[in-house]
Scaffold this motif. Sequence first.
Motif, PDB file in Angstrom:
ATOM      1  N   GLU A  42       0.822  -1.210   0.000  1.00  0.00           N
ATOM      2  CA  GLU A  42       0.000   0.000   0.000  1.00  0.00           C
ATOM      3  C   GLU A  42       0.859   1.265   0.000  1.00  0.00           C
ATOM      4  O   GLU A  42       0.504   2.266  -0.628  1.00  0.00           O
ATOM      5  CB  GLU A  42      -0.943  -0.011   1.199  1.00  0.00           C
ATOM      6  CG  GLU A  42      -2.064  -1.022   1.096  1.00  0.00           C
ATOM      7  CD  GLU A  42      -3.037  -0.717  -0.024  1.00  0.00           C
ATOM      8  OE1 GLU A  42      -3.232   0.467  -0.351  1.00  0.00           O
ATOM      9  OE2 GLU A  42      -3.610  -1.670  -0.580  1.00  0.00           O
ATOM     10  N   THR A  44       0.538   3.675  -3.244  1.00  0.00           N
ATOM     11  CA  THR A  44       0.059   5.048  -3.098  1.00  0.00           C
ATOM     12  C   THR A  44       1.130   6.051  -3.488  1.00  0.00           C
ATOM     13  O   THR A  44       0.815   7.122  -4.029  1.00  0.00           O
ATOM     14  CB  THR A  44      -0.423   5.300  -1.657  1.00  0.00           C
ATOM     15  OG1 THR A  44      -1.237   4.208  -1.232  1.00  0.00           O
ATOM     16  CG2 THR A  44      -1.239   6.579  -1.586  1.00  0.00           C
ATOM     17  N   ILE A  96      -5.051   1.922  -1.874  1.00  0.00           N
ATOM     18  CA  ILE A  96      -4.378   3.197  -2.171  1.00  0.00           C
ATOM     19  C   ILE A  96      -5.254   4.418  -1.862  1.00  0.00           C
ATOM     20  O   ILE A  96      -5.071   5.488  -2.428  1.00  0.00           O
ATOM     21  CB  ILE A  96      -3.828   3.264  -3.610  1.00  0.00           C
ATOM     22  CG1 ILE A  96      -4.923   3.104  -4.653  1.00  0.00           C
ATOM     23  CG2 ILE A  96      -2.737   2.209  -3.804  1.00  0.00           C
ATOM     24  CD1 ILE A  96      -4.443   3.315  -6.108  1.00  0.00           C
ATOM     25  N   PRO A 108      -1.586   3.883   2.909  1.00  0.00           N
ATOM     26  CA  PRO A 108      -1.747   4.949   1.917  1.00  0.00           C
ATOM     27  C   PRO A 108      -1.361   6.338   2.424  1.00  0.00           C
ATOM     28  O   PRO A 108      -0.808   7.144   1.661  1.00  0.00           O
ATOM     29  CB  PRO A 108      -3.238   4.881   1.580  1.00  0.00           C
ATOM     30  CG  PRO A 108      -3.597   3.461   1.794  1.00  0.00           C
ATOM     31  CD  PRO A 108      -2.802   3.059   2.998  1.00  0.00           C
TER      32      PRO A 108
END
Length: 266
Positions: A158, A162, A208, A242
């Motif tokens: 993640e 992101t 994300i 994220p």
Amino acid sequence: MKKENLFGEFVAEVFGTFILILLGDGVVANVGLAPRLASVAYNWNTITIGWAMAVLVAVYTVAGVSGAHINPAVTFALAVKRGFPWRKVVPYWIAQVLGAFLGAFGVFLVYYGGLKAAGMPNVWCTGPGSVFGQAFWGSVSSATPQGSYTLWNAFLTEIFGTAALLWGVLASGDIKNNAVGANLGGFFVALTVLGIGLSLGGPSGYAINPARDLGPRIFGAIVGTKGLFDGSYWFVAPILGPLIGAVLGVLTYDWFVTPFLAKKEG
């Protein structure tokens, strides 16, 4: 110069995130329930393309009002390094989670019959991906899961996913760089999301976006989907990951790209 209107921006973020989840979780439900075709007709590519189109529609619908953040991680990163007012961060976050919750409700209404018949499965939010004993391509496989990715693995995924999203977002609008012209910035961001899903989506399902995961997760728990808040996964991977990844994305862009761009003449 656009007149500031926080209420209008709030409404736009609710609406934009609603569209994102209506179409994004909608494609997950379509693939998972396969109401019109056998499940072999749907695959991971269908999901990634559907999510990219969800981003495309959402961004072009509300970008002129709120900037179409539709993602708390993007809002946070832009406040850290791009001058987005900190006083707007929490209102944007509330709007995004609310919009995501309402989008999940829309999916519930559209797919209610299939969801009910299937026992209200999780079409709402992300989770650790399965690990198979062998790789397979193209056709149906009888391979059974040998385990799943760990929380730590999903958390790192993640962060990287992101960060990649922010690289795409920042590059698409950077006039000092090779910025996307002719109002195609939203299209480029959608392609970025498609690329992330295809390349990095396996370990965690590429949330994300904390709102994309949390709003539907809350809705899913309310309508009876089991296990959505078991353990710490729901917070660590799709929310904390994220937020860290977005800040890392904007920082690395400014470390490795911004200092070396030619100054704009004028």
